[in-house]
Scaffold this motif. Structure first.
Motif, short mmCIF file in Angstrom:
data_model
loop_
_atom_site.label_atom_id
_atom_site.label_comp_id
_atom_site.label_asym_id
_atom_site.label_seq_id
_atom_site.Cartn_x
_atom_site.Cartn_y
_atom_site.Cartn_z
N GLU A 262 94.70 58.81 36.21
CA GLU A 262 94.62 59.92 35.26
C GLU A 262 93.32 60.70 35.43
N PHE A 263 92.24 59.98 35.65
CA PHE A 263 90.93 60.61 35.82
C PHE A 263 90.91 61.51 37.05
N VAL A 264 91.37 60.98 38.18
CA VAL A 264 91.36 61.74 39.44
C VAL A 264 92.30 62.93 39.35
N GLY B 140 94.90 56.53 24.93
CA GLY B 140 93.52 56.60 24.49
C GLY B 140 92.52 56.14 25.53
N GLU B 141 92.99 55.90 26.73
CA GLU B 141 92.12 55.49 27.84
C GLU B 141 92.53 56.27 29.08
N VAL C 237 89.51 66.85 26.67
CA VAL C 237 89.78 66.16 27.94
C VAL C 237 90.90 65.15 27.75
N PHE C 238 90.83 64.34 26.71
CA PHE C 238 91.87 63.34 26.48
C PHE C 238 93.22 63.99 26.20
N ASP C 239 93.21 65.09 25.45
CA ASP C 239 94.47 65.79 25.18
C ASP C 239 95.10 66.30 26.47
N ARG C 240 94.29 66.71 27.41
CA ARG C 240 94.79 67.31 28.66
C ARG C 240 95.16 66.28 29.72
N ILE C 241 94.35 65.21 29.86
CA ILE C 241 94.55 64.36 31.03
C ILE C 241 94.96 62.92 30.73
N ASP C 242 94.97 62.51 29.47
CA ASP C 242 95.46 61.17 29.13
C ASP C 242 96.98 61.25 29.08
N VAL C 243 97.59 61.19 30.24
CA VAL C 243 99.03 61.45 30.40
C VAL C 243 99.88 60.53 29.54
N GLY D 219 88.29 48.96 33.92
CA GLY D 219 89.27 49.71 34.70
C GLY D 219 89.79 50.95 34.01
N CYS D 220 89.26 51.26 32.83
CA CYS D 220 89.64 52.46 32.09
C CYS D 220 88.41 53.07 31.43
N ILE D 221 88.48 54.37 31.20
CA ILE D 221 87.41 55.06 30.47
C ILE D 221 87.99 55.42 29.11
N ASP D 222 87.36 54.90 28.05
CA ASP D 222 87.84 55.24 26.71
C ASP D 222 87.05 56.43 26.16
N ARG D 223 87.44 56.90 24.99
CA ARG D 223 86.80 58.07 24.40
C ARG D 223 85.30 57.86 24.20
#
Length: 115
Positions: free
Chosen positions: A87-89, A81-82, A71-77, A38-42
């Motif tokens: 967050e993805f959408v 770390g996931e 990407v993680f800095d910008r959208i991993d609200v 249910g999550c995408i990690d690095r």
């Protein structure tokens, strides 16, 4: 069941070609969530970015690792770390560079042209 039958293939092709952006992003998320938690990690995203680059080729200003970190800095609200589905959408909608990579990752126009 771990296999794609013809009808599932046609449904996926139809979604990628004709689906609304929200539907496509949700489908991409499920595809990229390799372990199904249910999550995408690095690590999952990094592997996807490397695969996309291997398929598409070309020179890139940043490494796959740098792109993944950005990407993680910008959208991993929430900074856990996931990337959740939300967050993805939302991240894809707000981050033009990330959206472009997601859309190119499953660009099937060359396959449709052959068909």
């Amino acid at each position: 069941d771990g296999y794609i039958d013809f009808m599932e293939y046609v449904a996926a092709l139809s979604l990628v070609l004709r689906g609304k952006m929200e539907q496509k992003l949700r489908w991409y998320f499920k595809l990229y969530d390799v372990d199904g938690n249910g999550c995408i990690d690095r690590h999952e995203l990094l592997n996807i970015i490397k695969a996309i680059r291997a398929i598409n080729g070309g020179d890139h200003e940043t490494s796959a690792e740098e792109f993944t970190n950005r990407v993680f800095d910008r959208i991993d609200v929430n900074g856990d770390g996931e990337l959740s589905l939300e967050e993805f959408v939302e991240g894809a909608r707000k981050d033009e560079e990330f959206m472009e990579v997601m859309m190119k990752s499953l660009d099937l126009s060359h396959i449709v042209a052959m068909i």
